[in-house]
Design a protein around this motif. Structure first.
Motif, PDB file in Angstrom:
ATOM      1  N   UNK A   9      58.209  43.455  27.284  1.00 26.51           N
ATOM      2  CA  UNK A   9      58.676  43.493  28.522  1.00 26.51           C
ATOM      3  C   UNK A   9      59.687  44.320  28.882  1.00 26.51           C
ATOM      4  N   UNK A  10      59.654  44.913  29.958  1.00 30.22           N
ATOM      5  CA  UNK A  10      60.776  46.094  30.180  1.00 30.22           C
ATOM      6  C   UNK A  10      61.404  45.395  31.584  1.00 30.22           C
ATOM      7  N   UNK A  11      62.789  45.068  31.527  1.00 34.05           N
ATOM      8  CA  UNK A  11      63.406  44.878  32.694  1.00 34.05           C
ATOM      9  C   UNK A  11      64.084  45.999  33.483  1.00 34.05           C
ATOM     10  N   UNK A  12      64.111  45.847  34.832  1.00 32.82           N
ATOM     11  CA  UNK A  12      64.759  46.945  35.436  1.00 32.82           C
ATOM     12  C   UNK A  12      65.904  46.353  36.239  1.00 32.82           C
ATOM     13  N   UNK A  13      66.944  47.099  36.414  1.00 38.88           N
ATOM     14  CA  UNK A  13      68.149  46.745  37.306  1.00 38.88           C
ATOM     15  C   UNK A  13      68.578  47.992  38.076  1.00 38.88           C
ATOM     16  N   UNK A  14      68.258  47.773  39.399  1.00 40.14           N
ATOM     17  CA  UNK A  14      68.624  48.938  40.398  1.00 40.14           C
ATOM     18  C   UNK A  14      69.772  48.783  41.065  1.00 40.14           C
ATOM     19  N   UNK A  15      70.766  49.615  40.976  1.00 40.04           N
ATOM     20  CA  UNK A  15      72.067  49.403  41.442  1.00 40.04           C
ATOM     21  C   UNK A  15      72.236  50.306  42.854  1.00 40.04           C
TER      22      UNK A  15
END
Length: 115
Positions: free
Chosen positions: A18-24
């Motif tokens: 899985x690939x998690x993303x975190x947009x700031x």
């Protein structure tokens, strides 16, 4: 203020990825480092990986060689690529941003690994 929005969690079989993303967003320039934490039911929240503005990274021992943290500065986004997942990786994963004086958290994304 910094706002963080995670995405990419889900259900995967053992051995999967899985690939998690975190947009700031918000006061991006104040961030000195970002990280991923996780919290399994009945357990304390624990650091999984972090990346500093210098680009240096740290990982907890149990994910070394399987997880990779990276960032795309143009998109203000940090990623966590998770390979060879096992049921012990099941948890809510939280993105974290560290500024000089305050820490911000995302809402969390569930990762469930079935055996």
């Amino acid at each position: 203020q910094v706002q963080l929005v995670e995405s990419g969690g889900g259900l995967v079989q053992a051995g999967g990825s899985l690939r998690l993303s975190c947009a700031a967003s918000g006061s991006i320039s104040s961030i000195i480092g970002m990280g991923w934490y996780r919290q399994a039911p009945g357990k304390q929240r624990e650091l999984v990986a972090l990346i500093r503005n210098s680009g240096s990274t740290n990982y907890r021992d149990s994910v070394k060689g399987r997880f990779t943290i990276s960032r795309d500065n143009a998109k203000n986004t940090v990623y966590l690529q998770m390979n060879s997942l096992n049921p012990e990786d099941t948890a809510v994963y939280y993105c974290n941003a560290n500024t000089l004086g305050q820490i911000y958290w995302g809402q969390g994304t569930q990762v469930t690994v079935s055996s």
